[in-house]
Design an enzyme around this catalytic site. Structure first.
Site, short mmCIF file in Angstrom:
data_model
loop_
_atom_site.label_atom_id
_atom_site.label_comp_id
_atom_site.label_asym_id
_atom_site.label_seq_id
_atom_site.Cartn_x
_atom_site.Cartn_y
_atom_site.Cartn_z
N TYR A 105 38.10 74.68 34.56
CA TYR A 105 37.73 74.55 35.97
C TYR A 105 37.13 73.19 36.29
CZ TYR A 105 37.50 79.68 35.31
OH TYR A 105 37.74 80.98 34.98
N GLY A 124 30.93 87.25 43.49
CA GLY A 124 31.23 85.88 43.88
C GLY A 124 30.04 85.04 44.28
N CYS A 181 41.61 69.24 18.90
CA CYS A 181 42.63 68.21 19.12
C CYS A 181 43.27 68.36 20.49
CB CYS A 181 43.66 68.29 18.01
SG CYS A 181 42.88 68.19 16.40
N GLU A 182 42.49 68.14 21.52
CA GLU A 182 42.93 68.20 22.91
C GLU A 182 42.05 67.23 23.69
OE1 GLU A 182 45.09 70.33 24.60
OE2 GLU A 182 45.53 71.78 23.01
N PRO A 185 28.38 91.63 41.34
CA PRO A 185 28.02 90.30 40.84
C PRO A 185 28.29 90.16 39.35
CG PRO A 185 26.08 91.67 40.98
CD PRO A 185 27.20 92.50 41.52
N GLY A 186 28.83 89.02 38.97
CA GLY A 186 28.97 88.71 37.55
C GLY A 186 28.10 87.52 37.24
N TYR A 227 31.16 83.74 31.79
CA TYR A 227 32.47 83.17 31.48
C TYR A 227 32.37 82.16 30.33
CZ TYR A 227 33.10 85.53 35.87
OH TYR A 227 33.08 86.48 36.85
C1 LIG Z 1 35.48 88.35 38.69
C2 LIG Z 1 35.21 89.43 39.65
C3 LIG Z 1 33.91 89.69 40.07
C4 LIG Z 1 32.72 88.87 39.65
O1 LIG Z 1 32.78 87.57 40.13
P1 LIG Z 1 31.48 86.63 40.00
O2 LIG Z 1 31.91 85.38 40.66
O3 LIG Z 1 31.21 86.44 38.56
O4 LIG Z 1 30.38 87.31 40.71
C5 LIG Z 1 33.71 90.75 40.92
N1 LIG Z 1 34.74 91.51 41.36
C6 LIG Z 1 36.01 91.29 40.98
C7 LIG Z 1 37.09 92.17 41.47
C8 LIG Z 1 36.29 90.23 40.12
O5 LIG Z 1 37.55 90.00 39.76
#
Ligand SMILES: *Cc1c(COP(=O)(O)O)cnc(C)c1O
Length: 422
Positions: A317, A240, A346-347, A275-276, A375
């Site tokens: 979002y 997050g 077409c949106e 982290p993503g 994402y």
């Molecule tokens: C989506 C998700 C993440 C990664 O979230 P980021 O905002 O991209 O860091 C980590 N843990 C869980 C369980 C998630 O669903």
């Protein structure tokens, strides 16, 4: 986005001009910087170096095999949310023993697959799921390592679609309920308590929600320890961590670590992070070609060959992405316009920017939609029967096409005409 910079008015990814990539692979095109992505992992790892730690990349942010492989080679574990993602990690050479498996709707085949792989942990999101995992493990004569995903009930002040730690969210087990579920887990054959997990949301741009949530979890950790002495191995504080899309000032890895470390240091547990976006978000761009510039009495539209099916974040979002010309205009061409940057779908939601100040552009020129590494491609679809874009990975001067562009002909490969219509 230091990996993406102008050199002599040409936008580059590391050492490679984006224009050259489009000449070779066409547009729209996702371009990723391996140096940026691995660098982010290393920064986070260094920030937490005083703790026993495992950084598990959230595969859902960018599941390209080469991205996974680059992170695996640098020592990352993985946070996965489906059997498909686990399979990708294995295929990319990642270690299943460093994988966590999360998600509110794990199916029996997925649970069985994960158990056979020997993953590090199931992050369990409900009591019925716990019972299902236990039953499958008993049938396979295995013990499933589990953590409960606990919902600490805090508001991370982020977009409501990516907020997951509030009381009313579908995710996790309420903090007040968690100890009872851990108690139940102890008496269930087939599962083994290994950790405590939380994940409060995405694109969080201050440390306060993390600190608040961690502090709320500490009494539970003590209680679980008393309940099952010696069992607890880790505390997973989730993902997050936000990035800069526009003017946000998210904490750096070091600032983040400094804020949370005091609460984690004394635990003697391994700390997991998931982290993503932080690893990949600013490591990618979507390069698109301008098809037309359309002027109506009300507005100007820059119509690009990329659309919401390629990058849905603005539509989904309402997110902001910076948009830069791949070739910086010079002289009188530097005049600015205010335009909506839109795709061909077409949106009305098919836009990358609305009312945006941009340097004038013309048909055939290239734009880079910045901060598209997380994402982006993972959410791409074939809506409007549009083939999904190609993906390229850059490392220094090196270029690899890591996923070729889909072909229109392939889109109908899996379909069949009903027998009675033949
Ligand atoms: C989506 C998700 C993440 C990664 O979230 P980021 O905002 O991209 O860091 C980590 N843990 C869980 C369980 C998630 O669903």
């Amino acid at each position: 986005m230091e990996a993406f910079r102008y050199r002599a008015d040409e936008l580059h990814c590391e050492q490679v001009p984006l224009q050259r990539l489009v000449n070779r692979y066409g547009a729209p095109l996702y371009v990723y910087s391996q140096t940026h992505i691995v660098g982010q992992l290393q920064q986070l790892d260094a920030a937490f170096c005083r703790l026993d730690r495992l950084i598990c990349f959230a595969v859902k942010a960018n599941s390209n095999l080469s991205v996974i492989r680059a992170l695996a080679r640098s020592g990352a574990g993985f946070d996965t949310v489906s059997g498909g993602e686990l399979r990708r990690v294995v295929e990319a050479g990642g270690d299943p023993r460093l994988c966590a498996f999360a998600g509110v709707g794990k199916t029996s085949p997925e649970i069985e697959y994960a158990l056979r792989l020997g993953i590090y942990c199931f992050n369990v999101e409900s009591e019925p799921e716990l019972e299902m995992i236990a039953a499958i493990a008993r049938r396979l004569r295995r013990r499933a390592p589990i953590a409960l995903r606990v919902n600490p009930g805090i508001d991370p002040h982020t977009h409501r679609y990516v907020s997951t730690g509030k009381h009313e969210s579908k995710f996790g087990i309420p903090l007040e309920r968690a100890l009872a579920v851990y108690r139940a887990a102890r008496t269930l054959g087939g599962v083994e308590i290994r950790g405590v997990q939380m994940h409060i949301g995405s694109q969080i741009t201050s440390t306060a929600p993390f600190v608040l949530a961690i502090r709320k979890m500490l009494p539970l950790i003590a209680q679980v320890r008393a309940l099952a002495p010696g069992a607890l191995q880790f505390f997973d504080i989730g993902g997050g961590l936000g990035i800069r899309y526009r003017r946000e000032r998210p904490p750096t890895a070091a600032v983040f670590a400094r804020a949370v470390e005091p609460y984690l240091r004394g635990l003697g547990l391994r700390i997991l992070l998931e982290p993503g976006r932080f690893l990949v978000g600013n490591g990618g761009v979507l390069v698109t070609r301008v098809l037309y510039v359309k002027r109506t009495p009300a507005k100007q539209f820059v119509i690009t060959d990329a659309a919401m099916n390629d990058l849905i974040r603005p539509a989904l979002y309402d997110s902001y992405h910076e948009i830069l010309p791949v070739r910086k205009p010079r002289g009188p061409r530097r005049r600015m316009i205010t335009a909506d940057v839109v795709g061909p779908i077409c949106e009305s939601g098919d836009f990358f920017a609305q009312g945006r100040r941009l340097a004038t552009v013309a048909t055939g020129e290239l734009l880079a939609v910045m901060s598209a590494g997380a994402y982006g491609m993972v959410m791409a679809s074939n809506y409007n029967s549009r083939p999904r874009p190609a993906e390229v990975l850059i490392s220094g001067r090196h270029v690899a096409l890591v996923r070729p562009r889909e072909k229109v002909e392939e889109l109908t490969d899996c379909e069949k005409i009903a027998a009675w219509l033949r």
